[in-house]
Design a protein around this motif. Structure first.
Motif, PDB file in Angstrom:
ATOM      1  N   LYS A 266       0.816  -1.211   0.000  1.00  0.00           N
ATOM      2  CA  LYS A 266       0.000   0.000   0.000  1.00  0.00           C
ATOM      3  C   LYS A 266       0.853   1.265   0.000  1.00  0.00           C
ATOM      4  O   LYS A 266       0.388   2.338  -0.390  1.00  0.00           O
ATOM      5  CB  LYS A 266      -0.953   0.014   1.194  1.00  0.00           C
ATOM      6  N   GLU A 267       2.108   1.124   0.458  1.00  0.00           N
ATOM      7  CA  GLU A 267       3.029   2.265   0.420  1.00  0.00           C
ATOM      8  C   GLU A 267       3.509   2.541  -0.999  1.00  0.00           C
ATOM      9  O   GLU A 267       4.234   3.520  -1.231  1.00  0.00           O
ATOM     10  CB  GLU A 267       4.226   1.984   1.326  1.00  0.00           C
ATOM     11  N   GLY A 268       3.112   1.678  -1.935  1.00  0.00           N
ATOM     12  CA  GLY A 268       3.471   1.882  -3.333  1.00  0.00           C
ATOM     13  C   GLY A 268       4.586   0.990  -3.836  1.00  0.00           C
ATOM     14  O   GLY A 268       5.124   1.232  -4.925  1.00  0.00           O
ATOM     15  N   HIS A 269       4.941  -0.039  -3.072  1.00  0.00           N
ATOM     16  CA  HIS A 269       6.058  -0.899  -3.443  1.00  0.00           C
ATOM     17  C   HIS A 269       5.591  -2.238  -4.012  1.00  0.00           C
ATOM     18  O   HIS A 269       4.487  -2.695  -3.721  1.00  0.00           O
ATOM     19  CB  HIS A 269       6.943  -1.159  -2.224  1.00  0.00           C
ATOM     20  N   GLN A 270       6.454  -2.858  -4.797  1.00  0.00           N
ATOM     21  CA  GLN A 270       6.255  -4.249  -5.179  1.00  0.00           C
ATOM     22  C   GLN A 270       6.859  -5.122  -4.093  1.00  0.00           C
ATOM     23  O   GLN A 270       7.909  -4.801  -3.535  1.00  0.00           O
ATOM     24  CB  GLN A 270       6.920  -4.542  -6.524  1.00  0.00           C
ATOM     25  N   VAL A 271       6.189  -6.238  -3.820  1.00  0.00           N
ATOM     26  CA  VAL A 271       6.599  -7.049  -2.668  1.00  0.00           C
ATOM     27  C   VAL A 271       6.683  -8.526  -3.029  1.00  0.00           C
ATOM     28  O   VAL A 271       5.752  -9.098  -3.607  1.00  0.00           O
ATOM     29  CB  VAL A 271       5.616  -6.879  -1.485  1.00  0.00           C
ATOM     30  N   MET A 272       7.812  -9.129  -2.679  1.00  0.00           N
ATOM     31  CA  MET A 272       7.969 -10.580  -2.704  1.00  0.00           C
ATOM     32  C   MET A 272       8.212 -11.037  -1.266  1.00  0.00           C
ATOM     33  O   MET A 272       8.913 -10.359  -0.516  1.00  0.00           O
ATOM     34  CB  MET A 272       9.146 -10.997  -3.582  1.00  0.00           C
ATOM     35  N   VAL A 273       7.650 -12.163  -0.902  1.00  0.00           N
ATOM     36  CA  VAL A 273       7.767 -12.677   0.454  1.00  0.00           C
ATOM     37  C   VAL A 273       8.341 -14.091   0.407  1.00  0.00           C
ATOM     38  O   VAL A 273       7.923 -14.906  -0.411  1.00  0.00           O
ATOM     39  CB  VAL A 273       6.399 -12.701   1.178  1.00  0.00           C
ATOM     40  N   VAL A 274       9.297 -14.349   1.270  1.00  0.00           N
ATOM     41  CA  VAL A 274       9.840 -15.700   1.442  1.00  0.00           C
ATOM     42  C   VAL A 274       9.518 -16.141   2.864  1.00  0.00           C
ATOM     43  O   VAL A 274       9.750 -15.391   3.810  1.00  0.00           O
ATOM     44  CB  VAL A 274      11.361 -15.734   1.203  1.00  0.00           C
ATOM     45  N   VAL A 275       8.971 -17.339   3.016  1.00  0.00           N
ATOM     46  CA  VAL A 275       8.616 -17.818   4.350  1.00  0.00           C
ATOM     47  C   VAL A 275       9.188 -19.208   4.609  1.00  0.00           C
ATOM     48  O   VAL A 275       9.416 -19.995   3.694  1.00  0.00           O
ATOM     49  CB  VAL A 275       7.088 -17.852   4.576  1.00  0.00           C
ATOM     50  N   SER A 276       9.393 -19.469   5.896  1.00  0.00           N
ATOM     51  CA  SER A 276       9.817 -20.781   6.369  1.00  0.00           C
ATOM     52  C   SER A 276       8.595 -21.576   6.802  1.00  0.00           C
ATOM     53  O   SER A 276       7.474 -21.067   6.804  1.00  0.00           O
ATOM     54  CB  SER A 276      10.780 -20.637   7.546  1.00  0.00           C
ATOM     55  N   ALA A 277       8.816 -22.815   7.209  1.00  0.00           N
ATOM     56  CA  ALA A 277       7.744 -23.623   7.766  1.00  0.00           C
ATOM     57  C   ALA A 277       7.301 -23.046   9.103  1.00  0.00           C
ATOM     58  O   ALA A 277       8.078 -22.402   9.807  1.00  0.00           O
ATOM     59  CB  ALA A 277       8.212 -25.065   7.935  1.00  0.00           C
ATOM     60  N   MET A 278       6.060 -23.282   9.470  1.00  0.00           N
ATOM     61  CA  MET A 278       5.496 -22.719  10.687  1.00  0.00           C
ATOM     62  C   MET A 278       6.121 -23.346  11.939  1.00  0.00           C
ATOM     63  O   MET A 278       6.174 -24.564  12.075  1.00  0.00           O
ATOM     64  CB  MET A 278       3.982 -22.946  10.724  1.00  0.00           C
ATOM     65  N   GLY A 279       6.600 -22.491  12.831  1.00  0.00           N
ATOM     66  CA  GLY A 279       7.050 -22.944  14.145  1.00  0.00           C
ATOM     67  C   GLY A 279       8.009 -24.126  14.097  1.00  0.00           C
ATOM     68  O   GLY A 279       9.059 -24.080  13.464  1.00  0.00           O
ATOM     69  N   ASP A 280       7.636 -25.197  14.770  1.00  0.00           N
ATOM     70  CA  ASP A 280       8.476 -26.390  14.878  1.00  0.00           C
ATOM     71  C   ASP A 280       8.111 -27.461  13.848  1.00  0.00           C
ATOM     72  O   ASP A 280       8.458 -28.632  14.026  1.00  0.00           O
ATOM     73  CB  ASP A 280       8.355 -26.986  16.287  1.00  0.00           C
ATOM     74  N   THR A 281       7.452 -27.069  12.772  1.00  0.00           N
ATOM     75  CA  THR A 281       6.996 -28.044  11.782  1.00  0.00           C
ATOM     76  C   THR A 281       8.134 -28.911  11.264  1.00  0.00           C
ATOM     77  O   THR A 281       8.013 -30.142  11.181  1.00  0.00           O
ATOM     78  CB  THR A 281       6.316 -27.330  10.598  1.00  0.00           C
ATOM     79  N   THR A 282       9.234 -28.296  10.893  1.00  0.00           N
ATOM     80  CA  THR A 282      10.347 -29.058  10.328  1.00  0.00           C
ATOM     81  C   THR A 282      10.900 -30.063  11.330  1.00  0.00           C
ATOM     82  O   THR A 282      11.141 -31.233  10.987  1.00  0.00           O
ATOM     83  CB  THR A 282      11.462 -28.113   9.864  1.00  0.00           C
ATOM     84  N   ASP A 283      11.103 -29.626  12.566  1.00  0.00           N
ATOM     85  CA  ASP A 283      11.596 -30.548  13.590  1.00  0.00           C
ATOM     86  C   ASP A 283      10.620 -31.696  13.814  1.00  0.00           C
ATOM     87  O   ASP A 283      11.030 -32.854  14.007  1.00  0.00           O
ATOM     88  CB  ASP A 283      11.831 -29.806  14.906  1.00  0.00           C
ATOM     89  N   ASP A 284       9.328 -31.399  13.784  1.00  0.00           N
ATOM     90  CA  ASP A 284       8.320 -32.444  13.959  1.00  0.00           C
ATOM     91  C   ASP A 284       8.376 -33.457  12.821  1.00  0.00           C
ATOM     92  O   ASP A 284       8.251 -34.671  13.045  1.00  0.00           O
ATOM     93  CB  ASP A 284       6.918 -31.830  14.043  1.00  0.00           C
ATOM     94  N   LEU A 285       8.562 -32.975  11.599  1.00  0.00           N
ATOM     95  CA  LEU A 285       8.650 -33.883  10.453  1.00  0.00           C
ATOM     96  C   LEU A 285       9.894 -34.768  10.554  1.00  0.00           C
ATOM     97  O   LEU A 285       9.842 -35.970  10.257  1.00  0.00           O
ATOM     98  CB  LEU A 285       8.689 -33.072   9.155  1.00  0.00           C
ATOM     99  N   ILE A 286      11.010 -34.180  10.979  1.00  0.00           N
ATOM    100  CA  ILE A 286      12.237 -34.957  11.149  1.00  0.00           C
ATOM    101  C   ILE A 286      12.039 -36.024  12.217  1.00  0.00           C
ATOM    102  O   ILE A 286      12.447 -37.192  12.047  1.00  0.00           O
ATOM    103  CB  ILE A 286      13.413 -34.041  11.508  1.00  0.00           C
ATOM    104  N   ASP A 287      11.397 -35.663  13.330  1.00  0.00           N
ATOM    105  CA  ASP A 287      11.152 -36.627  14.406  1.00  0.00           C
ATOM    106  C   ASP A 287      10.291 -37.793  13.920  1.00  0.00           C
ATOM    107  O   ASP A 287      10.552 -38.958  14.272  1.00  0.00           O
ATOM    108  CB  ASP A 287      10.459 -35.934  15.583  1.00  0.00           C
ATOM    109  N   GLN A 288       9.286 -37.490  13.113  1.00  0.00           N
ATOM    110  CA  GLN A 288       8.434 -38.558  12.579  1.00  0.00           C
ATOM    111  C   GLN A 288       9.228 -39.509  11.691  1.00  0.00           C
ATOM    112  O   GLN A 288       9.075 -40.729  11.761  1.00  0.00           O
ATOM    113  CB  GLN A 288       7.275 -37.955  11.789  1.00  0.00           C
TER     114      GLN A 288
END
Length: 417
Positions: free
Chosen positions: A31-53
């Motif tokens: 809204k400030e007039g910029h173009q925006v790209m967003v990079v995100v990681s997995a939520m919280g401890d999701t990755t650790d939980d998947l590794i544990d499984q």
């Protein structure tokens, strides 16, 4: 109009409330007039939980299947964030790493980016979309899904900024910026306004978890303007750039530490040409990074030497050494954990003799033995027993004047993805 890359780690998108907060921040930027790209990681401890499984099913899951598994965490995040942005009335589109054009080498778990083809991302930006890209992942030319290793979402963000010639890459995390040391250990550690690529790269490599080393390396090579900021407030962050202003009288900029350290010692190796090449060449082939190497004196044609590896690679390294024993006889191999590597970093160290001697003196006054030492132009690292970490870091912080109002600096907890 400027082009921004905004990267949010796992704690920043850890639940739906935080996801909505991120969505609003991203929409406000547009809204400030910029173009925006967003990079995100997995939520919280999701990755650790998947590794544990996975570990419940197999002690050594195939690396290819682990990449297939772990990339799902980021895909959940990008879809949910796109939905949250859409609910605010803005246009958003989510892409996996490979959909966004990330091509990598054929190494599962620690792949490096070989090429980025951002045409699809740029087209979506021109059409007015907020583009959301899954961090930490790409694809080989043969169509195999790969991951970049822990902390890889930082690298995704910086690489995307470089490929699209973004004006700024903002790394949002759970701290306000880069600190003189971990504020969980030293309560009066302070945030600095800016730091150089070289100092930040050393600190990142030495354990300061605020930025991933490959991300800093990529930023330096492509001159990407980095800003480390908190996702929980709007405070000014820390700018990482080519040359940072040096505070007068400040020689050491920051103190980092790394608990992921093990020492391996090989005794009774024949002191002949090619021995070290054989040992470390075999470790390199197994994708094991070696840090500090120390060789002791030679006696009766035999030598002893020690080196450090990541604690997580210790067992694998021992297996490699056992595998080459028939072609490279040695008397014994031992390993040691319960260690930590403490490092001081500062561009001012180049022109100030005695910095290392002062570090050794401070550590000795804490009643701590130094097991190994490594130096470069702007850092000194000492391997010590981990049980005295807090006392050593606090004493060094004071000794180098980082407790004062004139200090600069580095390190601090953060999302590792």
């Amino acid at each position: 109009m400027a082009l921004y890359v905004m990267k949010f780690g796992g704690s920043s998108v850890g639940d739906t409330e935080r996801m909505q907060r991120v969505a609003k921040r991203v929409v406000d930027k547009q809204k400030e007039g910029h173009q925006v790209m967003v990079v995100v990681s997995a939520m919280g401890d999701t990755t650790d939980d998947l590794i544990d499984q996975a570990k419940l099913l197999s002690k050594e899951p195939p690396l290819r299947e682990m990449d297939m598994l772990m990339t799902t965490g980021e895909q959940i995040s990008i879809a949910l964030l796109a939905i949250a942005i859409d609910a605010l009335g803005a246009k958003a589109v989510s892409y996996t790493g490979w959909q966004a054009g990330f091509r990598t080498e054929s190494v599962h778990g620690k792949a490096r980016i070989t090429d980025i083809q951002p045409e699809r991302v740029l087209k979506s930006l021109e059409e007015g979309y907020i583009v959301i890209v899954a961090g930490f992942q790409g694809m080989t030319v043969d169509g195999e899904i790969t991951t970049f290793g822990r902390g890889g979402s930082d690298t995704t963000a910086v690489a995307l900024a470089a490929a699209t010639k973004a004006d700024t890459c903002e790394i949002y995390t759970d701290v306000d910026g880069v600190y003189s040391t971990d504020p969980r250990i030293v309560k009066n550690a302070r945030k600095l306004n800016e730091i150089s690529y070289d100092e930040m790269l050393e600190l990142a490599n030495l354990g300061a978890a605020v930025l991933h080393p490959r991300a800093v390396e990529y930023a330096k090579h492509h001159q990407v303007r980095l800003v480390v900021r908190s996702s929980f407030n709007h405070n000014e962050g820390t700018v990482v750039k080519e040359e940072a202003k040096m505070e007068q009288g400040v020689v050491v900029s920051g103190i980092a530490y790394d608990k992921n350290v093990a020492r391996i010692s090989i005794m009774g190796v024949s002191h002949v040409p090619g021995v070290l090449a054989k040992v470390f060449g075999s470790l390199a082939e197994a994708k094991i990074d070696v840090d500090i190497i120390v060789q002791s004196g030679v006696q009766d044609g035999k030598a002893d030497f020690s080196f450090t590896v990541a604690l997580s690679d210790c067992e694998k390294a021992l297996q490699v050494l056992e595998g080459i024993r028939s072609g490279l006889p040695y008397e014994d191999v031992t390993s040691e954990d319960g260690l930590v590597k403490v490092s001081i970093v500062g561009a001012g160290m180049v022109s100030h003799p005695g910095v290392a001697a002062q570090m050794f003196d401070v550590i000795s006054k804490q009643g701590v033995n130094i097991k190994m030492v490594s130096t470069s132009e702007i850092k000194v690292s000492c391997v010590i027993d981990a049980d005295k970490l807090n006392e050593v870091v606090t004493a060094l912080h004071t000794a180098y004047g980082l407790d004062t109002e004139t200090q600069a600096f580095v390190g601090g907890p953060k999302d590792r993805r």
